[in-house]
Design an enzyme around this catalytic site. Structure first.
Site, PDB file in Angstrom:
ATOM      1  CG  ASP A 110      -1.569   1.282   1.236  1.00 18.09           C
ATOM      2  OD1 ASP A 110      -2.203   1.795  -0.014  1.00 18.09           O
ATOM      3  OD2 ASP A 110      -1.937   1.432   2.335  1.00 18.09           O
ATOM      4  CG  ASP A 329      -3.689   4.436  -3.271  1.00 16.62           C
ATOM      5  OD1 ASP A 329      -2.498   4.562  -2.097  1.00 16.62           O
ATOM      6  OD2 ASP A 329      -4.916   4.194  -2.706  1.00 16.62           O
TER       7      ASP A 329
END
Length: 453
Positions: A110, A329
């Site tokens: 992440d 992201d």
């Protein structure tokens, strides 16, 4: 039960056991030499991406990322932290070994968070369920982080217990991380901050003294692995702790194939075919400067060679609240565009395809899928324009990939959804097959290389 008391009560059995087995105290070690290794990311949904779940997942993540940026500007410490991920919505897992001898685990990779954590012990009240755990009592390299250690101070709101004994400041550093905003009490992780030896890649490159969360209780959606691997810009992230000046990945559009992720010199773009990379500066939120996000400057979007006339300031930060901006992201599946940019780009795309409104198959104006087209059907081009003249020329698979439609049929669905926040997110589908590199040395920048280079 009070959050602090509940967290410490759960930790007592493990703390006592670790104390009895004489687990040492540690902390983030002195800055190590830069690491260099390659690992692999594996898609959670290798058989295909379900569009409906991807939309739900991306909207949820958007709300939490945006809430973190805004709430951190004026919230009490610890009111927001990492961002949760949900099972089966197109995220990536990263494998690693932890401990001596090493236990093989995996966690969600992440770029939107910094804390590394994994389930510890039996972890009967942990999410995700059914995945393996790390047992610190089985490792000779496990170490506590003391409350007085500077590493403990990197947590937004550290807790402290003194079960293992020792003088002032030598108790165990523990944490309760609430995910998203303070009103959401069902996304969190809590446990003990420790250090361990982590190994990565086929060569089992070993890195001692990595700080991570030994989680004893968690709730929420955290993928299918054993925790999270934070790759953001924060001080507790894997990237920062490894002291690498760059890392990069190439997310494969073949969902069943592993995607390489490289750290250190293996992510270097200064030699060989480095000239084929485009470069744009990495930005910092002007209000909340310690966020882990990779912000960039998006200046415009073209469809079919036509620059869409998006009002100036649409992609800018709000200088009073920190809202807005544009981030890359890895944990968000779809790309999120705020209005008026979303509507203007959507309408231009549909107009060039001969539609005056979204196709009848969609029951939501913000969800657009096309069915019945042949493999030779051509679609208008789409280009993202970034600061510094970096143009990201997308392939059809980046913005109109084949997905599982709302009724289970295969369809080409637009990988862009309207953002309900001022924040813009470039999701992982739009990044597929590009070599994306985050250069964190000197003048920080993001680089990307087209798939054909």
């Amino acid at each position: 039960m009070d959050t602090k008391l509940g967290a410490l009560a759960l930790m007592l059995p493990l703390l006592l056991l670790l104390s009895a087995t004489r687990v040492a105290y540690g902390g983030i070690q002195p800055t190590p030499p830069p690491a260099s290794f390659q690992a692999a990311l594996v898609r959670i949904e290798p058989a295909g991406i379900n569009y409906t779940r991807a939309v739900q997942r991306s909207r949820s993540r958007l709300s939490m990322l945006a809430a973190r940026a805004v709430s951190n500007a004026g919230a009490a410490p610890g009111e927001s932290a990492q961002t949760p991920l949900k099972k089966g919505s197109g995220d990536y897992a990263m494998s690693f070994g932890i401990g001596t001898p090493a236990t093989g685990l995996s966690g969600e990779a992440d770029t939107g968070s910094d804390l590394i954590w994994t389930k510890c012990g039996a972890c009967a009240r942990c999410s995700p369920r059914g995945s393996p755990s790390y047992y610190p009592t089985s490792s000779s390299s496990a170490a506590f982080v003391a409350c007085g250690d500077r590493t403990c101070g990197e947590l937004p709101r550290p807790l402290c217990s003194n079960v293992a004994g020792g003088g002032s400041g030598s108790g165990n550093c523990s944490y309760h991380y609430a995910y998203g905003n303070a009103r959401d009490t069902h996304h969190y992780t809590e446990g003990i901050l420790m250090t361990e030896t982590f190994t990565f890649g086929d060569d089992a490159a070993a890195f001692p003294g990595i700080a991570f969360g030994c989680t004893l209780r968690s709730e929420g959606g955290f993928g299918t692995g054993s925790g999270l691997v934070g790759l953001g810009r924060g001080k507790l992230s894997l990237v920062t702790q490894l002291n690498v000046e760059a890392f990069g990945y190439r997310l494969s559009s073949d969902l069943s194939a592993p995607s390489p992720i490289s750290f250190g010199s293996l992510a270097d773009v200064t030699g060989g075919n480095g000239d084929s990379f485009m470069s744009t500066p990495l930005l910092t939120n002007p209000v909340v400067q310690d966020l882990p996000f990779y912000y960039v400057g998006l200046t415009g979007i073209s469809v079919g060679g036509k620059l869409v006339q998006i009002p100036s300031g649409t992609f800018s930060f709000d200088r009073s609240t920190g809202a807005g901006g544009v981030i890359f992201d890895s944990g968000t599946t779809l790309t999120m565009l705020p209005d008026p940019a979303y509507t203007l780009v959507r309408d231009e795309l549909l107009s060039q395809m001969g539609f005056q409104k979204p196709p009848p198959a969609a029951n939501d104006d913000d969800l657009i899928c096309f069915t019945g087209g042949s493999s030779t059907t051509t679609f208008p081009s789409m280009v993202l324009h970034f600061d510094g003249g970096a143009d990201m020329d997308l392939s059809t698979e980046n913005y109109l990939p084949q997905m599982q439609g709302q009724n289970g049929e295969t369809a080409r669905c637009w990988s862009v959804v309207k953002s309900s926040q001022a924040l813009t997110i470039i999701g992982n589908i739009m990044q597929m097959d590009f070599h994306v590199v985050f250069d964190l040395s000197g003048n920080a920048r993001m680089l990307f290389q087209p798939p054909t280079a």
